[in-house]
Design a protein around this motif. Structure first.
Motif, mmCIF file in Angstrom:
data_model
loop_
_atom_site.group_PDB
_atom_site.id
_atom_site.type_symbol
_atom_site.label_atom_id
_atom_site.label_comp_id
_atom_site.label_asym_id
_atom_site.label_seq_id
_atom_site.Cartn_x
_atom_site.Cartn_y
_atom_site.Cartn_z
ATOM 1 N N ARG A 58 2.880 -1.326 0.781
ATOM 2 C CA ARG A 58 4.072 -0.581 1.004
ATOM 3 C C ARG A 58 4.385 -1.679 2.367
ATOM 4 O O ARG A 58 5.630 -1.859 2.891
ATOM 5 C CB ARG A 58 3.781 0.616 1.397
ATOM 6 C CG ARG A 58 3.663 1.509 0.404
ATOM 7 C CD ARG A 58 4.839 1.563 -0.564
ATOM 8 N NE ARG A 58 4.567 2.806 -1.459
ATOM 9 C CZ ARG A 58 3.958 2.759 -2.573
ATOM 10 N NH1 ARG A 58 3.287 1.699 -2.883
ATOM 11 N NH2 ARG A 58 3.898 4.035 -3.296
ATOM 12 N N LEU A 59 3.414 -2.265 3.130
ATOM 13 C CA LEU A 59 3.897 -2.903 4.475
ATOM 14 C C LEU A 59 3.837 -4.463 4.286
ATOM 15 O O LEU A 59 4.071 -5.204 4.907
ATOM 16 C CB LEU A 59 2.448 -2.794 5.359
ATOM 17 C CG LEU A 59 2.244 -1.508 6.000
ATOM 18 C CD1 LEU A 59 1.009 -1.277 6.803
ATOM 19 C CD2 LEU A 59 3.548 -0.629 6.532
ATOM 20 N N GLY A 60 3.819 -4.637 2.782
ATOM 21 C CA GLY A 60 4.129 -6.131 2.333
ATOM 22 C C GLY A 60 3.007 -7.151 2.601
ATOM 23 O O GLY A 60 3.076 -8.269 2.426
ATOM 24 N N LEU A 61 1.710 -6.703 2.441
ATOM 25 C CA LEU A 61 0.449 -7.591 2.350
ATOM 26 C C LEU A 61 0.209 -7.588 0.765
ATOM 27 O O LEU A 61 0.514 -6.772 0.110
ATOM 28 C CB LEU A 61 -0.601 -6.831 3.122
ATOM 29 C CG LEU A 61 -0.358 -6.662 4.625
ATOM 30 C CD1 LEU A 61 -1.678 -5.873 5.353
ATOM 31 C CD2 LEU A 61 -0.080 -7.997 5.268
ATOM 32 N N ARG A 62 -0.179 -8.655 0.619
ATOM 33 C CA ARG A 62 -0.721 -8.973 -0.801
ATOM 34 C C ARG A 62 -2.045 -8.325 -1.319
ATOM 35 O O ARG A 62 -3.220 -8.685 -0.899
ATOM 36 C CB ARG A 62 -0.846 -10.533 -1.129
ATOM 37 C CG ARG A 62 0.380 -11.275 -0.754
ATOM 38 C CD ARG A 62 0.226 -12.729 -1.170
ATOM 39 N NE ARG A 62 1.370 -13.546 -0.442
ATOM 40 C CZ ARG A 62 0.884 -14.044 0.688
ATOM 41 N NH1 ARG A 62 -0.116 -13.806 1.589
ATOM 42 N NH2 ARG A 62 2.042 -14.781 1.075
ATOM 43 N N VAL A 63 -1.815 -7.153 -2.255
ATOM 44 C CA VAL A 63 -2.897 -6.411 -2.596
ATOM 45 C C VAL A 63 -2.707 -6.386 -4.161
ATOM 46 O O VAL A 63 -1.468 -5.894 -4.637
ATOM 47 C CB VAL A 63 -3.231 -5.077 -2.030
ATOM 48 C CG1 VAL A 63 -4.178 -4.399 -2.908
ATOM 49 C CG2 VAL A 63 -3.466 -5.197 -0.491
ATOM 50 N N PRO A 64 -3.604 -6.786 -5.154
ATOM 51 C CA PRO A 64 -3.532 -6.246 -6.570
ATOM 52 C C PRO A 64 -2.793 -4.972 -6.803
ATOM 53 O O PRO A 64 -3.386 -4.074 -6.057
ATOM 54 C CB PRO A 64 -4.802 -6.791 -7.323
ATOM 55 C CG PRO A 64 -5.480 -7.556 -6.040
ATOM 56 C CD PRO A 64 -5.159 -7.039 -4.700
ATOM 57 N N GLU A 65 -2.049 -4.953 -7.875
ATOM 58 C CA GLU A 65 -1.595 -3.583 -8.300
ATOM 59 C C GLU A 65 -2.678 -2.720 -8.823
ATOM 60 O O GLU A 65 -3.830 -3.189 -9.318
ATOM 61 C CB GLU A 65 -0.736 -3.906 -9.398
ATOM 62 C CG GLU A 65 -0.131 -2.666 -10.091
ATOM 63 C CD GLU A 65 0.744 -2.766 -11.237
ATOM 64 O OE1 GLU A 65 1.146 -1.805 -11.896
ATOM 65 O OE2 GLU A 65 0.857 -4.026 -11.673
ATOM 66 N N LEU A 66 -2.764 -1.301 -8.366
ATOM 67 C CA LEU A 66 -3.878 -0.345 -8.709
ATOM 68 C C LEU A 66 -3.299 0.514 -9.573
ATOM 69 O O LEU A 66 -2.126 0.836 -9.894
ATOM 70 C CB LEU A 66 -4.140 0.340 -7.500
ATOM 71 C CG LEU A 66 -4.622 -0.523 -6.226
ATOM 72 C CD1 LEU A 66 -4.752 0.299 -5.102
ATOM 73 C CD2 LEU A 66 -5.583 -1.174 -6.655
ATOM 74 N N VAL A 67 -4.366 0.908 -10.769
ATOM 75 C CA VAL A 67 -3.977 1.751 -11.875
ATOM 76 C C VAL A 67 -4.969 2.889 -11.884
ATOM 77 O O VAL A 67 -6.068 2.660 -11.389
ATOM 78 C CB VAL A 67 -3.607 1.276 -13.162
ATOM 79 C CG1 VAL A 67 -2.283 0.470 -13.080
ATOM 80 C CG2 VAL A 67 -4.809 0.472 -13.507
#
Length: 285
Positions: A58-67
């Protein structure tokens, strides 16, 4: 809640991680790194992964999508590794999936350059969530298509292991001296000016709402899962306002002397050994 998928095939374990995550295929035709509720660290690790991973995104940092990944333990019946079999058997139900980044490689601060603005955002975020696990020893970052990506947030928000002290922990400092990006002159002040106003109660409540109830039930001291979610919001909200003033960027610590036994660290001696030879401490060789 997180998008839910169903695991269809266990591919291989990733033995670099202490919790033995694995690469798993799912019914949406995606490939994920799965972290298991049955691992030694337990479900709190998955809660931390969701709250911190989604907040970073949400803050614009790159983190892989979570499910959220539904796992039927029967998948593990054909797995030859007994340790993996036991882990899969203990992890039936909802687990966490992180989008697999094919072709990514581990971040090396000696090989990649990161600007001070981006380094500042990462250091500020790690200070916010009190991430003790993104050091030069263990970066927990990947490089994918030339960009750094943040992974593994299970060792964050350590206050959720001791809820009575959670509120006080919001005021604690953050030592970033050993942070993997400390050498890139992180502009923490600029990061705070940009990101702190975005960390609102509404945003944190939205992020905490994504954690599955199954990972929150039966927490001592809390009657409902919504009450526990609010407990996650309060320290982060309090910490966001001024944590940048309590970030230390000092001299990096050095590697400690090896504590491995001499037979493992000393150069091998030619065979055959001479009878009666002794080590420096007098013990027989």
């Amino acid at each position: 809640m997180l998008e839910e998928v169903v695991a269809t095939r266990y591919v291989t374990p990733l033995r670099e991680g202490g919790s033995l995550p694995g690469i798993v295929e799912a019914d949406d035709l995606g490939t994920y790194v799965m972290k298991f509720t049955g691992a030694g660290q337990g479900r709190k690790t998955l809660v931390a992964e969701v709250i911190c991973g989604l907040l970073a995104r949400r803050l614009g940092l790159r983190v892989p999508e979570l499910v959220a990944m539904e796992l039927d333990p029967v998948i593990g019946l054909g797995e030859p590794d007994q340790e993996v079999q036991e882990l899969l058997k203990a992890s039936g139900g909802l687990n966490l999936g992180m989008d697999y980044l094919p072709g990514s490689i581990g971040f090396d601060p000696l090989a990649y350059e990161v600007g001070s603005a981006e380094a500042g955002r990462v250091v500020w975020f790690d200070a916010l969530v009190n991430n003790v696990d993104r050091s030069w020893r263990n970066p927990n970052m990947l490089v994918w298509h030339g960009d750094p990506w943040l992974i593994d947030h299970g060792a964050t928000m350590i206050w959720h292991h001791n809820w009575p002290g959670a509120e006080a922990s919001a005021a604690k400092p953050y030592d970033a001296s050993d942070h993997v990006l400390a050498s890139f002159r992180p502009d923490v002040a600029a990061a705070a000016a940009e990101l702190a106003p975005q960390v609102t109660e509404e945003l944190l409540t939205e992020v905490a709402a994504q954690v599955p109830d199954a990972w929150l039930v039966d927490e001592p001291g809390f009657v409902t899962t919504d009450e526990l979610r609010r407990a996650y919001v309060r320290p982060l909200l309090a910490r966001a306002a001024g944590v940048h003033e309590r970030i230390t960027l000092g001299k990096r610590t050095e590697r400690p002397a090896s504590r491995a036994p001499g037979w493992l660290t000393e150069p091998a001696r030619p065979w055959p050994h001479t009878a009666g030879e002794k080590n420096e401490d007098g013990s027989a060789r």
